[in-house]
Design a protein around this motif. Sequence first.
Motif, mmCIF file in Angstrom:
data_model
loop_
_atom_site.group_PDB
_atom_site.id
_atom_site.type_symbol
_atom_site.label_atom_id
_atom_site.label_comp_id
_atom_site.label_asym_id
_atom_site.label_seq_id
_atom_site.Cartn_x
_atom_site.Cartn_y
_atom_site.Cartn_z
ATOM 1 N N ASP A 66 29.230 22.437 61.721
ATOM 2 C CA ASP A 66 28.609 21.844 60.376
ATOM 3 C C ASP A 66 28.136 22.876 59.439
ATOM 4 N N GLY A 67 27.202 23.864 60.045
ATOM 5 C CA GLY A 67 26.660 24.958 59.456
ATOM 6 C C GLY A 67 27.643 25.899 58.695
ATOM 7 N N ARG A 68 28.761 26.182 59.610
ATOM 8 C CA ARG A 68 29.806 26.862 58.930
ATOM 9 C C ARG A 68 30.496 26.388 57.623
ATOM 10 N N GLY A 69 30.683 25.190 57.876
ATOM 11 C CA GLY A 69 31.369 24.292 56.799
ATOM 12 C C GLY A 69 30.633 24.301 55.629
ATOM 13 N N THR A 70 29.399 24.125 55.747
ATOM 14 C CA THR A 70 28.342 24.218 54.690
ATOM 15 C C THR A 70 28.573 25.643 54.158
ATOM 16 N N LEU A 71 28.372 26.470 54.666
ATOM 17 C CA LEU A 71 28.460 27.994 54.056
ATOM 18 C C LEU A 71 29.632 28.107 53.409
#
Length: 105
Positions: A66-71
């Motif tokens: 999820d964090g990678r997608g947001t980034l």
Amino acid sequence: MKKNIYSILRGKFLVSDDSFKNWRIIIFISFLAIIMIASSHSADQKVYEIARLKNEAKDLRSQFVDGRGTLMRLKKASQIEIEMKKKGLLISENPPIKIKVKTQN
């Protein structure tokens, strides 16, 4: 046959003259049973710990994804442009100019 069963049920083998051998074996078997039970409990605890850690690893993995997608979404040029417009900065219509500095020897 009946006499032998009654003597076992009454515990005569524990109080007879050669009962020391019987007590040694009973204590040894009891000790082995306690070790076996403790080992089983230890193995069960390890299995539960492994299951808990697997679930925790899955949760951390999903948080990472999820964090990678947001980034990746925040790094897009269009998203950066939207954020800069909110702050009052616009994209320059003139391309940047290279400045060449000549050094004197």
